[in-house]
Design an enzyme around this catalytic site. Structure first.
Site, PDB file in Angstrom:
ATOM      1  N   SER A 177      31.054  -8.054  14.626  1.00 45.23           N
ATOM      2  CA  SER A 177      30.713  -9.021  13.570  1.00 45.23           C
ATOM      3  C   SER A 177      31.965  -9.291  12.739  1.00 45.23           C
ATOM      4  CB  SER A 177      29.624  -8.425  12.668  1.00 45.23           C
ATOM      5  OG  SER A 177      29.536  -9.159  11.462  1.00 45.23           O
ATOM      6  N   TYR A 193      25.512  -1.517   7.767  1.00 44.07           N
ATOM      7  CA  TYR A 193      25.887  -2.518   8.784  1.00 44.07           C
ATOM      8  C   TYR A 193      27.417  -2.623   8.907  1.00 44.07           C
ATOM      9  CZ  TYR A 193      25.710  -6.982  11.350  1.00 44.07           C
ATOM     10  OH  TYR A 193      25.848  -7.981  12.294  1.00 44.07           O
TER      11      TYR A 193
HETATM   12  P1  NAD Z   1      18.694 -10.671  17.311  1.00 49.05           P
HETATM   13  O1  NAD Z   1      17.885  -9.945  16.320  1.00 49.05           O
HETATM   14  O2  NAD Z   1      18.131 -11.887  17.950  1.00 49.05           O
HETATM   15  O3  NAD Z   1      19.165  -9.701  18.484  1.00 49.05           O
HETATM   16  C1  NAD Z   1      19.297  -8.308  18.380  1.00 49.05           C
HETATM   17  C2  NAD Z   1      18.682  -7.721  19.632  1.00 49.05           C
HETATM   18  O4  NAD Z   1      18.879  -6.300  19.642  1.00 49.05           O
HETATM   19  C3  NAD Z   1      17.159  -7.964  19.661  1.00 49.05           C
HETATM   20  O5  NAD Z   1      16.823  -8.496  20.922  1.00 49.05           O
HETATM   21  C4  NAD Z   1      16.574  -6.574  19.464  1.00 49.05           C
HETATM   22  O6  NAD Z   1      15.342  -6.388  20.115  1.00 49.05           O
HETATM   23  C5  NAD Z   1      17.672  -5.718  20.097  1.00 49.05           C
HETATM   24  N1  NAD Z   1      17.590  -4.322  19.673  1.00 49.05           N
HETATM   25  C6  NAD Z   1      17.441  -3.849  18.414  1.00 49.05           C
HETATM   26  N2  NAD Z   1      17.389  -2.505  18.432  1.00 49.05           N
HETATM   27  C7  NAD Z   1      17.529  -2.134  19.732  1.00 49.05           C
HETATM   28  C8  NAD Z   1      17.568  -0.887  20.397  1.00 49.05           C
HETATM   29  N3  NAD Z   1      17.463   0.268  19.715  1.00 49.05           N
HETATM   30  N4  NAD Z   1      17.713  -0.864  21.749  1.00 49.05           N
HETATM   31  C9  NAD Z   1      17.805  -2.015  22.451  1.00 49.05           C
HETATM   32  N5  NAD Z   1      17.792  -3.230  21.877  1.00 49.05           N
HETATM   33  C10 NAD Z   1      17.647  -3.288  20.534  1.00 49.05           C
HETATM   34  O7  NAD Z   1      20.052 -11.028  16.563  1.00 49.05           O
HETATM   35  P2  NAD Z   1      21.468 -11.506  17.134  1.00 49.05           P
HETATM   36  O8  NAD Z   1      22.081 -12.288  16.062  1.00 49.05           O
HETATM   37  O9  NAD Z   1      21.349 -12.095  18.493  1.00 49.05           O
HETATM   38  O10 NAD Z   1      22.261 -10.116  17.218  1.00 49.05           O
HETATM   39  C11 NAD Z   1      22.983  -9.694  18.358  1.00 49.05           C
HETATM   40  C12 NAD Z   1      24.242  -8.965  17.921  1.00 49.05           C
HETATM   41  O11 NAD Z   1      25.116  -9.912  17.269  1.00 49.05           O
HETATM   42  C13 NAD Z   1      24.007  -7.852  16.913  1.00 49.05           C
HETATM   43  O12 NAD Z   1      24.823  -6.745  17.243  1.00 49.05           O
HETATM   44  C14 NAD Z   1      24.440  -8.467  15.596  1.00 49.05           C
HETATM   45  O13 NAD Z   1      24.875  -7.508  14.677  1.00 49.05           O
HETATM   46  C15 NAD Z   1      25.580  -9.357  16.069  1.00 49.05           C
HETATM   47  N6  NAD Z   1      25.932 -10.419  15.127  1.00 49.05           N
HETATM   48  C16 NAD Z   1      25.082 -11.459  14.872  1.00 49.05           C
HETATM   49  C17 NAD Z   1      25.485 -12.441  13.966  1.00 49.05           C
HETATM   50  C18 NAD Z   1      24.622 -13.624  13.637  1.00 49.05           C
HETATM   51  O14 NAD Z   1      24.993 -14.404  12.741  1.00 49.05           O
HETATM   52  N7  NAD Z   1      23.507 -13.841  14.292  1.00 49.05           N
HETATM   53  C19 NAD Z   1      26.724 -12.368  13.347  1.00 49.05           C
HETATM   54  C20 NAD Z   1      27.550 -11.300  13.635  1.00 49.05           C
HETATM   55  C21 NAD Z   1      27.146 -10.328  14.529  1.00 49.05           C
END
Ligand code: NAD
Length: 278
Positions: A163, A176
């Site tokens: 991130s 986080y």
């Molecule tokens: P999201 O909530 O759609 O996806 C997160 C996924 O992780 C979900 O499918 C959830 O079921 C899964 N998950 C959670 N706990 C788990 C576990 N213990 N075992 C297996 N799977 C698990 O959100 P996203 O935005 O797609 O997030 C994906 C990654 O991107 C994350 O690491 C998040 O920190 C990172 N991220 C997202 C953003 C954003 O703006 N969306 C920005 C920076 C980083």
């Protein structure tokens, strides 16, 4: 042999043909988009998910529509025994693994005085420890391969989805930011440790991407405006913006890239408040 222009194009696009990828947290958002993009590039995909069965089934359908093989693996990647079982299931189906995308992530926000140890630990387990567990198992498999040093291909690729908060501090999200900052040094140290084995390890650090994790921010117009103020490029990203870069980073076109973090953030890390000068 004759190839039409269209066929040539399709052939060139399948940069990951014959490879097998594991994508964690692939039932929604960025993980789902990456699983589909890897499949479009020819890779077979093990789709890890935690609780969203419906989302995982949707990912599988789209991976198959892309012409690739897919399997669903329900596992909590923060738990060692479940990660070991996940890899066993992958080897049963695909025999090996070439690509790990460590993407699963959660947020449990609170001011420091109200943050429970449970919420601290849950975020560290899913966002950081899961990356360690999954990478360790992937590397055991990658290092069985011997690739001549001067060949422009690697024995295996790992991409951590980190991130912008691996470098931008964020109040009330100390768990986080600690997890994402931790990924940064873990990724670089691991990249150094395994580079001579021809294994590439990198991170992608997204900015604001429209997914479930931040839906409160972009669904509310006022919050969305505040978010856009932090993005010099003035658009919220889509999961595909990250997925296309991940597929490229896993391809041999990126063979000389290891230990790097690619910020995909519309300029969020460029200190937006300095746009007009002091
Ligand atoms: P999201 O909530 O759609 O996806 C997160 C996924 O992780 C979900 O499918 C959830 O079921 C899964 N998950 C959670 N706990 C788990 C576990 N213990 N075992 C297996 N799977 C698990 O959100 P996203 O935005 O797609 O997030 C994906 C990654 O991107 C994350 O690491 C998040 O920190 C990172 N991220 C997202 C953003 C954003 O703006 N969306 C920005 C920076 C980083």
């Amino acid at each position: 042999m004759f190839f039409s222009d269209n066929n040539k194009h399709l052939k060139m696009d399948k940069k990951l043909k014959g490879q097998c990828a594991i994508v964690t947290g692939a039932s929604s958002g960025i993980g789902q988009a990456i699983a589909i993009e890897l499949a479009l590039n020819g890779a077979d995909v093990a789709i890890n998910f935690h609780s969203n069965d419906e989302g995982a089934a949707d990912t599988l359908q789209q991976v198959q529509n892309a012409g690739a093989k897919g399997i669903l693996i329900k596992a909590d990647v923060g738990r060692e025994a479940e990660v070991l079982r996940m890899y066993e299931e992958v080897y049963k189906e695909f025999n090996t693994v070439d690509i790990l995308i460590s993407n699963a992530g959660i947020q449990k926000d609170n001011p420091i005085t109200e943050m429970s140890l449970e919420d601290w630990q849950a975020v560290l387990d899913t966002n950081l420890t899961a990356g360690f567990l999954c990478a360790r198992e992937a590397i055991k498999e990658f290092q069985k391969r011997s690739i001549p040093q001067n060949e422009k291909r690697s024995a295996g690729k790992i991409v951590f989805i980190s991130s912008v908060h691996d470098i931008i501090p964020w109040g009330k999200r100390t768990n986080y930011t600690a997890s994402k900052g931790g990924i940064s040094m873990f990724m670089k140290s691991l990249a150094l440790e395994v580079a001579a084995k021809k294994i590439r390890v990198n991170s992608i650090s997204p900015g604001a991407i429209r997914t479930n994790i931040n839906d409160e921010s972009w669904k509310d117009p006022e919050e969305a405006k505040k978010m856009l103020d932090l993005i010099p490029y003035k658009r919220i990203g889509d999961p595909e913006d990250v997925a296309k870069a991940a597929a490229w980073l896993c391809s041999d076109d990126a063979d000389y890239i290891t230990g790097a973090t690619l910020y995909i953030d519309g300029g969020m890390t460029l200190y937006p408040s300095f746009e007009e000068g002091a």
